[in-house]
Design a protein around this motif. Structure first.
Motif, PDB file in Angstrom:
ATOM      1  N   GLY A   8      -3.797  14.474 -23.493  1.00 35.82           N
ATOM      2  CA  GLY A   8      -3.533  13.523 -22.413  1.00 35.82           C
ATOM      3  C   GLY A   8      -4.663  12.533 -22.338  1.00 35.82           C
ATOM      4  O   GLY A   8      -5.328  12.256 -23.341  1.00 35.82           O
ATOM      5  N   GLN A   9      -4.914  12.032 -21.143  1.00 37.84           N
ATOM      6  CA  GLN A   9      -5.988  11.066 -20.939  1.00 37.84           C
ATOM      7  C   GLN A   9      -7.334  11.723 -21.213  1.00 37.84           C
ATOM      8  O   GLN A   9      -7.577  12.864 -20.806  1.00 37.84           O
ATOM      9  N   SER A  10      -8.209  11.020 -21.901  1.00 36.73           N
ATOM     10  CA  SER A  10      -9.529  11.540 -22.230  1.00 36.73           C
ATOM     11  C   SER A  10     -10.391  11.646 -20.975  1.00 36.73           C
ATOM     12  O   SER A  10     -10.466  10.720 -20.174  1.00 36.73           O
TER      13      SER A  10
ATOM     14  N   ALA B  92       0.459  15.513 -13.751  1.00 40.60           N
ATOM     15  CA  ALA B  92       0.586  15.003 -15.115  1.00 40.60           C
ATOM     16  C   ALA B  92      -0.775  15.125 -15.792  1.00 40.60           C
ATOM     17  O   ALA B  92      -1.806  15.172 -15.107  1.00 40.60           O
ATOM     18  N   PRO B  93      -0.816  15.172 -17.122  1.00 38.44           N
ATOM     19  CA  PRO B  93      -2.091  15.327 -17.825  1.00 38.44           C
ATOM     20  C   PRO B  93      -2.893  14.029 -17.921  1.00 38.44           C
ATOM     21  O   PRO B  93      -3.256  13.565 -18.994  1.00 38.44           O
ATOM     22  N   ASN B  94      -3.150  13.442 -16.763  1.00 36.80           N
ATOM     23  CA  ASN B  94      -3.970  12.239 -16.691  1.00 36.80           C
ATOM     24  C   ASN B  94      -4.537  12.112 -15.284  1.00 36.80           C
ATOM     25  O   ASN B  94      -4.055  12.759 -14.349  1.00 36.80           O
TER      26      ASN B  94
ATOM     27  N   GLY C 184     -14.551  12.383 -23.155  1.00 34.77           N
ATOM     28  CA  GLY C 184     -14.389  12.650 -24.579  1.00 34.77           C
ATOM     29  C   GLY C 184     -13.448  13.790 -24.936  1.00 34.77           C
ATOM     30  O   GLY C 184     -13.216  14.058 -26.102  1.00 34.77           O
ATOM     31  N   ASN C 185     -12.886  14.471 -23.960  1.00 32.52           N
ATOM     32  CA  ASN C 185     -11.978  15.592 -24.215  1.00 32.52           C
ATOM     33  C   ASN C 185     -10.562  15.187 -23.783  1.00 32.52           C
ATOM     34  O   ASN C 185     -10.323  14.955 -22.599  1.00 32.52           O
TER      35      ASN C 185
ATOM     36  N   GLY D 159      -4.774  20.715 -15.522  1.00 33.51           N
ATOM     37  CA  GLY D 159      -6.213  20.630 -15.322  1.00 33.51           C
ATOM     38  C   GLY D 159      -6.866  20.186 -16.619  1.00 33.51           C
ATOM     39  O   GLY D 159      -6.469  20.616 -17.707  1.00 33.51           O
ATOM     40  N   SER D 160      -7.861  19.335 -16.518  1.00 31.39           N
ATOM     41  CA  SER D 160      -8.562  18.853 -17.707  1.00 31.39           C
ATOM     42  C   SER D 160      -9.313  20.003 -18.363  1.00 31.39           C
ATOM     43  O   SER D 160     -10.066  20.741 -17.710  1.00 31.39           O
ATOM     44  N   ALA D 161      -9.125  20.151 -19.685  1.00 27.56           N
ATOM     45  CA  ALA D 161      -9.815  21.201 -20.440  1.00 27.56           C
ATOM     46  C   ALA D 161     -11.325  20.979 -20.429  1.00 27.56           C
ATOM     47  O   ALA D 161     -12.089  21.909 -20.678  1.00 27.56           O
TER      48      ALA D 161
END
Length: 137
Positions: free
Chosen positions: A102-104, A77-79, A107-108, A122-124
């Motif tokens: 999704g979840q920061s 999931a995006p977190n 700051g992104n 994956g977190s950008a």
């Protein structure tokens, strides 16, 4: 549980173990055996997988990115609470299907849905895009 139940379970387990020991190995489990073509099939399968991965990298609907973190958890999931599906190492090139908020993470809020063998987020923050920006999910 009664003694009779325990005894019958033990007898069944013993019979299963004896059967497993007495059964010969499955044919085709030796890649060097000239009597089978397991090794050849495995090579063909690997070639097909490589071709599919190359096709995936050239798919115009997909974007690409490079992992910038030393090791990046790819999640369900995006977190940060999503289950870890796999890890990506620094420098790994990934295929990006789309992006969402999704979840920061530092700051992104953007997360990328990656399609490299498994679908994982994956977190950008830790993936630098190559070429065109990913589309929105």
């Amino acid at each position: 549980m009664s003694l009779r139940s325990r005894l019958s379970i033990a007898v069944a387990a013993g019979a299963l173990a004896v059967t497993a020991l007495a059964t010969p190995a499955v044919a085709g489990d030796d890649p060097d055996d000239p009597r089978d073509d397991w090794g050849q099939n495995q090579t063909q399968d690997q070639t097909q997988n490589q071709n599919q991965n190359q096709d995936q990298n050239h798919n115009p609907r997909l974007s690409r990115g490079v992992v910038t973190a030393s090791s990046l958890a790819l999640r369900s999931a995006p977190n940060r609470g999503g289950q870890i599906i796999r890890w990506a190492d620094r420098g790994e090139v990934v295929s990006i299907f789309c992006k969402t908020n999704g979840q920061s993470v530092q700051g992104n809020r953007q997360w990328y849905l990656l399609t490299d063998g498994t679908w994982a987020w994956g977190s950008a923050r830790y993936i630098r895009t190559i070429g065109t920006a990913p589309r929105w999910c």
